[in-house]
Every structure is written in structure tokens, then in C-alpha cells.
Design a protein around this motif. Structure first.
Motif, PDB file in Angstrom:
ATOM      1  N   THR A 147       0.815  -1.216   0.000  1.00 24.31           N
ATOM      2  CA  THR A 147       0.000   0.000   0.000  1.00 24.31           C
ATOM      3  C   THR A 147       0.846   1.263   0.000  1.00 24.31           C
ATOM      4  O   THR A 147       0.596   2.198  -0.769  1.00 24.31           O
ATOM      5  N   LYS A 148       1.859   1.303   0.865  1.00 26.75           N
ATOM      6  CA  LYS A 148       2.698   2.494   0.957  1.00 26.75           C
ATOM      7  C   LYS A 148       3.436   2.739  -0.355  1.00 26.75           C
ATOM      8  O   LYS A 148       3.502   3.876  -0.839  1.00 26.75           O
ATOM      9  N   GLN A 149       3.940   1.668  -0.949  1.00 26.69           N
ATOM     10  CA  GLN A 149       4.707   1.814  -2.186  1.00 26.69           C
ATOM     11  C   GLN A 149       3.830   2.297  -3.339  1.00 26.69           C
ATOM     12  O   GLN A 149       4.218   3.182  -4.111  1.00 26.69           O
ATOM     13  N   VAL A 150       2.630   1.726  -3.475  1.00 30.31           N
ATOM     14  CA  VAL A 150       1.784   2.103  -4.601  1.00 30.31           C
ATOM     15  C   VAL A 150       1.252   3.524  -4.431  1.00 30.31           C
ATOM     16  O   VAL A 150       1.149   4.275  -5.406  1.00 30.31           O
ATOM     17  N   CYS A 151       0.939   3.919  -3.196  1.00 33.42           N
ATOM     18  CA  CYS A 151       0.471   5.287  -2.963  1.00 33.42           C
ATOM     19  C   CYS A 151       1.591   6.293  -3.200  1.00 33.42           C
ATOM     20  O   CYS A 151       1.363   7.375  -3.767  1.00 33.42           O
ATOM     21  N   ALA A 152       2.810   5.943  -2.780  1.00 36.11           N
ATOM     22  CA  ALA A 152       3.948   6.833  -3.018  1.00 36.11           C
ATOM     23  C   ALA A 152       4.209   6.997  -4.512  1.00 36.11           C
ATOM     24  O   ALA A 152       4.500   8.101  -4.991  1.00 36.11           O
ATOM     25  N   THR A 153       4.087   5.903  -5.268  1.00 39.36           N
ATOM     26  CA  THR A 153       4.279   5.971  -6.721  1.00 39.36           C
ATOM     27  C   THR A 153       3.216   6.846  -7.368  1.00 39.36           C
ATOM     28  O   THR A 153       3.506   7.689  -8.230  1.00 39.36           O
ATOM     29  N   PHE A 154       1.960   6.651  -6.961  1.00 40.66           N
ATOM     30  CA  PHE A 154       0.856   7.437  -7.509  1.00 40.66           C
ATOM     31  C   PHE A 154       1.022   8.918  -7.177  1.00 40.66           C
ATOM     32  O   PHE A 154       0.851   9.792  -8.043  1.00 40.66           O
ATOM     33  N   LEU A 155       1.387   9.220  -5.939  1.00 42.23           N
ATOM     34  CA  LEU A 155       1.547  10.613  -5.534  1.00 42.23           C
ATOM     35  C   LEU A 155       2.737  11.262  -6.232  1.00 42.23           C
ATOM     36  O   LEU A 155       2.700  12.458  -6.560  1.00 42.23           O
ATOM     37  N   PHE A 156       3.792  10.496  -6.466  1.00 38.72           N
ATOM     38  CA  PHE A 156       4.957  11.031  -7.176  1.00 38.72           C
ATOM     39  C   PHE A 156       4.565  11.458  -8.593  1.00 38.72           C
ATOM     40  O   PHE A 156       4.921  12.539  -9.052  1.00 38.72           O
ATOM     41  N   GLY A 157       3.827  10.599  -9.281  1.00 41.05           N
ATOM     42  CA  GLY A 157       3.365  10.944 -10.621  1.00 41.05           C
ATOM     43  C   GLY A 157       2.435  12.140 -10.614  1.00 41.05           C
ATOM     44  O   GLY A 157       2.522  13.024 -11.486  1.00 41.05           O
ATOM     45  N   ALA A 158       1.521  12.177  -9.630  1.00 39.52           N
ATOM     46  CA  ALA A 158       0.598  13.316  -9.533  1.00 39.52           C
ATOM     47  C   ALA A 158       1.352  14.608  -9.254  1.00 39.52           C
ATOM     48  O   ALA A 158       0.980  15.678  -9.755  1.00 39.52           O
ATOM     49  N   ALA A 159       2.422  14.530  -8.451  1.00 42.04           N
ATOM     50  CA  ALA A 159       3.212  15.723  -8.146  1.00 42.04           C
ATOM     51  C   ALA A 159       3.894  16.264  -9.404  1.00 42.04           C
ATOM     52  O   ALA A 159       3.998  17.483  -9.590  1.00 42.04           O
ATOM     53  N   ILE A 160       4.358  15.369 -10.273  1.00 45.22           N
ATOM     54  CA  ILE A 160       4.983  15.806 -11.525  1.00 45.22           C
ATOM     55  C   ILE A 160       3.959  16.534 -12.396  1.00 45.22           C
ATOM     56  O   ILE A 160       4.230  17.610 -12.955  1.00 45.22           O
ATOM     57  N   ILE A 161       2.754  15.950 -12.520  1.00 42.65           N
ATOM     58  CA  ILE A 161       1.696  16.595 -13.304  1.00 42.65           C
ATOM     59  C   ILE A 161       1.352  17.959 -12.712  1.00 42.65           C
ATOM     60  O   ILE A 161       1.194  18.948 -13.433  1.00 42.65           O
ATOM     61  N   SER A 162       1.246  18.012 -11.381  1.00 41.67           N
ATOM     62  CA  SER A 162       0.900  19.266 -10.722  1.00 41.67           C
ATOM     63  C   SER A 162       1.980  20.317 -10.923  1.00 41.67           C
ATOM     64  O   SER A 162       1.682  21.484 -11.214  1.00 41.67           O
ATOM     65  N   GLY A 163       3.240  19.913 -10.773  1.00 46.51           N
ATOM     66  CA  GLY A 163       4.337  20.855 -10.950  1.00 46.51           C
ATOM     67  C   GLY A 163       4.381  21.426 -12.352  1.00 46.51           C
ATOM     68  O   GLY A 163       4.574  22.637 -12.542  1.00 46.51           O
TER      69      GLY A 163
END
Length: 465
Positions: free
Chosen positions: A172-188
């Protein structure tokens, strides 16, 4: 020959550190390989290259499945951030749909239905909803009708399976971290481009090849994950706090009023529901209140413009057209994805409201199934114990609120709520099995399970009956 690998800093290490089980680090490498392959598929447009890359993808998926069926389920969640499409003479579907289908099919081999009593009523609701759509298929027998019927099955049921399998594996932690990392790139990137456009007084849309409401919904779901961050995910606050600010700015940059309004409503309701989040409510309030204000101001400006073709008047026209089309077939509707049919080319639009779409597509029977299913999903997620229910309910509530002012059945963003709900139920199954501490129920910090844990806490996560 066996091997034993694990990622540090997670209570699920004991579950992951099994002979023959893969390290989730390999999943990241596999995701990069798939991303490069998909990029090649987009850039190399020749038929030969497509067949070669399709074969390479098939071999890669087979290898991942042979290693561990749950890996494909893992990849399905960050794949929702990919907007590329796989096109051919007889197929045109998004990469996220393709990976979700593969992840759901492989996840069936890792699903332990006896350990998932919370999933069974969810699947029953899917069956009721789909059964009430069958008369529409009989009344309107065309290809897109049947495709959408199957698409909605795995969009909900498949996403639940994917989320449950990943969480039950302890990833769970790994998949959420991966998803949030990608979302952060889109947001940035959205923030950067919006700032550049503002400097040059260019107020057109973003050039991310992503529709603004897609960006807004992706970032809003990511913000809910980063803010709620239940103990069974366990992301560090020094990362989630700046991430919440970045995602909020990204939503502003997307100019998605639907996401702003929906997030503000859901944020307030979740604060009322979960007492443990009230202590962390300042940062979310500082994020969603400006979003709500911006949405209100832009809405007022649009109303004052008296533009007949602005988004508000256009939506009202679509609502009136949807009602008119429904009146031609009140009980069964005119068919799923009717806007693809040539006879409706003059009014080809997908209604930006879940109930309007169901009414025009599947009539009164379809709307009845939709209401039963959606209210059931919300009720079941609300009833999940402790911190397991907060994220699941927030994700589904966000989808329901957003579906009142935007397209409901849409790829990628339509799967994320059910994935998050599946993650919550899978984490509950892991806690019930003893691979997560039962103290997560009370929202306390995670710790290794001890023999001194009171039996009364274990009883609270035992399945009813």
C-alpha cells in the motif's frame, strides 16, 4: 533457489520478505519499462513497430505474471496517470484501461475471497447494476452498447480487485507513493505552464494533452490520499504537507471548477466524520477554502458575461437534450454510449451528470440500478471500521459529488475511487490476518504486532457472521 528481499521502513516487510516473492522495487523498474514501451508505441507509428512492441509487451506481462500476479495489479494504479491510447483497426482504448484489465485478470489469481467479506456485497451491487442494464442491451443491440457494459464491470469490480490485492500483499505504501509522485509531476508542470501563460497573458488550456477536468480529478484524488494518509499507508508528514500545497496549486492551475467544488465539499464532510483528522484540518482548510473561493469567483464572472456558449449554458443545453432523448425511450433509454451513433452526430456529447447519462442511456431501469449501486457503495465504505473507512468513503463521495457536474463514467479517473476503496478493504484484510497491527483502527501510530494486543481490538476487525 529462493531469495528474500524486502523494503525497509514498512510493517508489511514480513509479508513481503517471503521466499520467491518479488521486491516492489522491481515493480518500479517494470513500470519504467512499460512506460518506455508505451512511449515507443506512440512515437513509432509503423505497423511493424506496433506488432513488435505489442509482442514485447505481451512477453513482459507474461513474465510479470509468472513472477507474481499481483505485480500487474500494482501497475494498474499508477497507470491511471497515463493518457496515451492504444489504437488499431479494431481497437481504441486507453493505456490505463488496458493495464487495469490485465491487472484485474491477474489479480483474480491472488484474490482470497474468503478473506474479503467486505468485497462480496460490493460485487453484488455491481451485479445488480449490470443486470438492470441488460434490457437496454436487448433493446439497443449495437457494438458500443456491449463494450460499455463490459467496461463498467471491470472499471468498478476490476478496480476493487486491484486495490484489494495490492493492499493485501502489503504494498500500500509503495503504490500510494508511486501514484503521488506521478501526480506531483503533473501538478508541478501544470503550475509552471500556467504561470508562463499568465505572464504572456495567454489564458488557453494546458498543453499536457490532458483535459483540465482530468488533471483536476487526478490531483484531487491524490490530495485526498496525502491528506487523509491513514496509518496503514504511513507516509511521512514532512513529505505529505508540502505535497498537499503543491497539489492544491496544481488544481488551481488546471482551472477545473468541478474538482475545486467537489474537493471543498468532501473535505468538510470528512472533517466532520473523522475526529482524528480535525487535528490536521488546518492544512486542508487552507487548501480547499481558496479553491472554493476561486471556483465561486470564476463562476460569478462567467454568469456576468451572459455568454450563451459558456460552460454553464452549454451544460443546461445538454441537460435539456438528455431529457428529450430519454423521453423517446423512458424505460430502457437509447443505449450506452449513444453519442457514438451516427443518428445522434448532431448532438454528440456525453452528459456531464451521472443521473442524466444513465437516464438517457438506460432509462428508468438503468437509473434505478445506478442509484442502488452508488448509495450502496457509499454506505458500505462508510461502515468500514476506523481509519480504514475514511479514505474509501472520501474517494467514493468525491466521485459522487463530481459526477453531478462532470462526466461520471470516464476512464482512469473513474477507476481511482474504487481502487482506493479496494486498498482500504485489502488493508483491513491484512490487519485481520495479523500482517498489520490492529492499532490502526484507533488511528494510532503503527507498531509491530505484540502478543499483548488486547483481543477486543482483534474482535473489532473480525468479519461479521
Amino acid at each position: 533457489m529462493s531469495f528474500q528481499l524486502s523494503l525497509p521502513g514498512n510493517d508489511s516487510d514480513r509479508l513481503l520478505a517471503r521466499p520467491g516473492r518479488p521486491n516492489p522495487g522491481y515493480v518500479v523498474i517494470s513500470a519504467l519499462v512499460i512506460t518506455i514501451t508505451v512511449a515507443g508505441l506512440v512515437l513509432l507509428g509503423t505497423t511493424t513497430a506496433k506488432y513488435a512492441l505489442a509482442g514485447a509487451l505481451a512477453i513482459l506481462c507474461l513474465g510479470l505474471f509468472a513472477t507474481d500476479p499481483a505485480i500487474l495489479a500494482f501497475l494498474a494504479i499508477p497507470a491511471t496517470l497515463v493518457v496515451a491510447r492504444v489504437s488499431g483497426s479494431s481497437v481504441n482504448l486507453s493505456v490505463s484501461d488496458l493495464v487495469l484489465f490485465l491487472g484485474a485478470m491477474s489479480g483474480l489469481f491472488a484474490l482470497k475471497i474468503k478473506e474479503a467479506p467486505e468485497l462480496r456485497p460490493m460485487f453484488l451491487l455491481v451485479a445488480i447494476y449490470e443486470a438492470l442494464l441488460v434490457p437496454t442491451l436487448i433493446e439497443n443491440p449495437y457494438r458500443a452498447d456491449f463494450i460499455e457494459w463490459g467496461h463498467e464491470v471491470y472499471l468498478v469490480a476490476g478496480s476493487l480487485i486491484v486495490g484489494w490485492v495490492v493492499a493485501r500483499r502489503g504494498w500500500t505504501k509503495q503504490v500510494c507513493a508511486t501514484f503521488l509522485f506521478g501526480a506531483a509531476i503533473i501538478s508541478g508542470y501544470a503550475c509552471f505552464e500556467d504561470a508562463v501563460r499568465f505572464h504572456f497573458h495567454d489564458f488557453g488550456g494546458l498543453s499536457l494533452q490532458m483535459q483540465k477536468n482530468y488533471i483536476g480529478n487526478i490531483l484531487a484524488n491524490a490530495l485526498l490520499v496525502a491528506w487523509i494518509n491513514p496509518p496503514w499507508i504511513g507516509l511521512r508528514k514532512r513529505y505529505t504537507r508540502p505535497l498537499i500545497i503543491l497539489l492544491s496549486l496544481g488544481i488551481l492551475a488546471s482551472h477545473s471548477r468541478q474538482a475545486m467544488v467537489s474537493l471543498a465539499i468532501v473535505g468538510i464532510i470528512i472533517i466532520v466524520r473523522d475526529k482524528s483528522l480535525r487535528r490536521r484540518s488546518k492544512i486542508i482548510l487552507l487548501s480547499v477554502i481558496p479553491l472554493g473561493i476561486v471556483a465561486y469567483l470564476t463562476l460569478q464572472k462567467e454568469l456576468a458575461s451572459h455568454n450563451r456558449f459558456d460552460s454553464i449554458n452549454t451544460r443546461l443545453d445538454w441537460y435539456r437534450t438528455s431529457i428529450h432523448l430519454w423521453e423517446t425511450s423512458p424505460w430502457f433509454g437509447i443505449g450506452l454510449r449513444w453519442w457514438y451513433l451516427p443518428q445522434y452526430a448532431a448532438t454528440a456529447f456525453q452528459p456531464p451528470n451521472g443521473e442524466m447519462e444513465m437516464l438517457s442511456s438506460a432509462g428508468i431501469l438503468g437509473l434505478l440500478g445506478f442509484v442502488i449501486a452508488m448509495s450502496g457503495y457509499a454506505r458500505l465504505s462508510w461502515k468500514l471500521p476506523g481509519s480504514f473507512g475514511t479514505l474509501a468513503f472520501a474517494a467514493i463521495l468525491y466521485k459522487l459529488v463530481d459526477g453531478q457536474i462532470d462526466i461520471f463514467w470516464v476512464t482512469a479517473t473513474g477507476a481511482i475511487p474504487w481502487m482506493l476503496c479496494g486498498l482500504s478493504m485489502g488493508a483491513l484484510a491484512a490487519a485481520r490476518a495479523g500482517t498489520l497491527s490492529p492499532s490502526f483502527l484507533s488511528g494510532s501510530q503503527p507498531h509491530r504486532e505484540q502478543e499483548s494486543d488486547p483481543p477486543s481490538i482483534r474482535a473489532r476487525i473480525a468479519p461479521a457472521g
